[in-house]
Design an enzyme around this catalytic site. Structure first.
Site, PDB file in Angstrom:
ATOM      1  CE  LYS A  96     -10.251  24.466  23.241  1.00  0.00           C
ATOM      2  NZ  LYS A  96      -9.292  24.882  24.415  1.00  0.00           N
ATOM      3  CB  ALA A 115      -5.169  20.511  25.622  1.00  0.00           C
ATOM      4  CG  ASP A 116     -10.925  23.663  27.773  1.00  0.00           C
ATOM      5  OD1 ASP A 116     -10.733  24.668  26.989  1.00  0.00           O
ATOM      6  OD2 ASP A 116     -11.433  23.885  28.728  1.00  0.00           O
ATOM      7  CB  THR A 117      -6.231  24.308  30.943  1.00  0.00           C
ATOM      8  OG1 THR A 117      -5.322  23.429  30.470  1.00  0.00           O
ATOM      9  CG2 THR A 117      -5.573  24.452  32.374  1.00  0.00           C
ATOM     10  N   GLY A 154      -8.292  18.855  30.225  1.00  0.00           N
ATOM     11  CA  GLY A 154      -8.855  17.651  29.512  1.00  0.00           C
ATOM     12  C   GLY A 154      -7.947  17.672  28.247  1.00  0.00           C
TER      13      GLY A 154
END
Length: 198
Positions: A54, A70-72, A106
């Site tokens: 991203k 961010a990635d959740t 992350g």
């Protein structure tokens, strides 16, 4: 307060991530990424890789900036993404009911002036109370679970079903504040050493 000399770009359209940056007192511009999010692996690998994709997709559009992505994901024996139907949401909540699960986020921060990249992962353990089927049905009927990973929002009505967490609350919302603070300070320190400006 965190003072940044480079503009901060948030590579996400998530209203929850915007709210967290607002709480931190940070000025930023939103440029949501359309990076490919197909990836499989361990939860930590997945959130690191997807947050990097991203950020890397947005970075070329913003020279001399800090790009944050961010990635959740929610993990309970398997990855629980955003449910596409009420039936899927009910199944996920039934899986979480009465059990612990993990939430991973992350973070990737790219300094497009220096090309420096900092990546990190936060993990929070979350425990759900035992929900009745009526509670599950009523909660799904609110619509809140349908756009949330794991079919719940801790900052919304879903919070009434969570009795314990171990780790960062803001991580469960989607952006771990303490970790992000440390990453921004680390990036600032590196720029100060390299250029005398941060």
């Amino acid at each position: 307060m965190i003072r940044l000399k480079l503009p901060l770009i948030l590579a996400s359209g998530s209203p929850r991530r915007k709210e967290i940056l607002d709480l931190m007192g940070l000025s930023y511009t939103v440029d949501a990424s359309d990076a490919d999010e197909t990836f499989s692996g361990r939860p930590t690998e997945m959130v690191l890789e997807l947050s990097y994709r991203k950020a890397a997709a947005v970075a070329p559009r913003h020279p001399n900036a800090l790009v944050l992505a961010a990635d959740t994901l929610v993990f309970s024996d398997t990855v629980l993404g955003k449910p596409h139907t009420p039936e899927c949401a009910r199944e996920m909540l039934g899986r979480l009911s009465g059990n612990w699960h993990n939430v991973y986020t992350g973070l990737t921060l790219i300094n497009t002036r220096t090309n420096r990249v900092i990546r990190n992962v936060d993990r929070t353990r979350v425990h759900f109370v035992t929900m009745t089927q009526e509670e599950i049905d009523d909660y799904v009927a609110t619509g809140e679970p349908l756009d949330k990973a794991g079919a719940y929002g801790i900052q919304g009505r879903g919070g009434m079903f969570i009795d314990r967490i171990e780790g960062s609350y803001s991580n469960v919302v989607g952006l771990p504040m303490a970790m992000l603070r440390g990453m921004l300070q680390e990036m600032n320190g590196a720029q100060e050493r390299n250029s005398g400006v941060f």
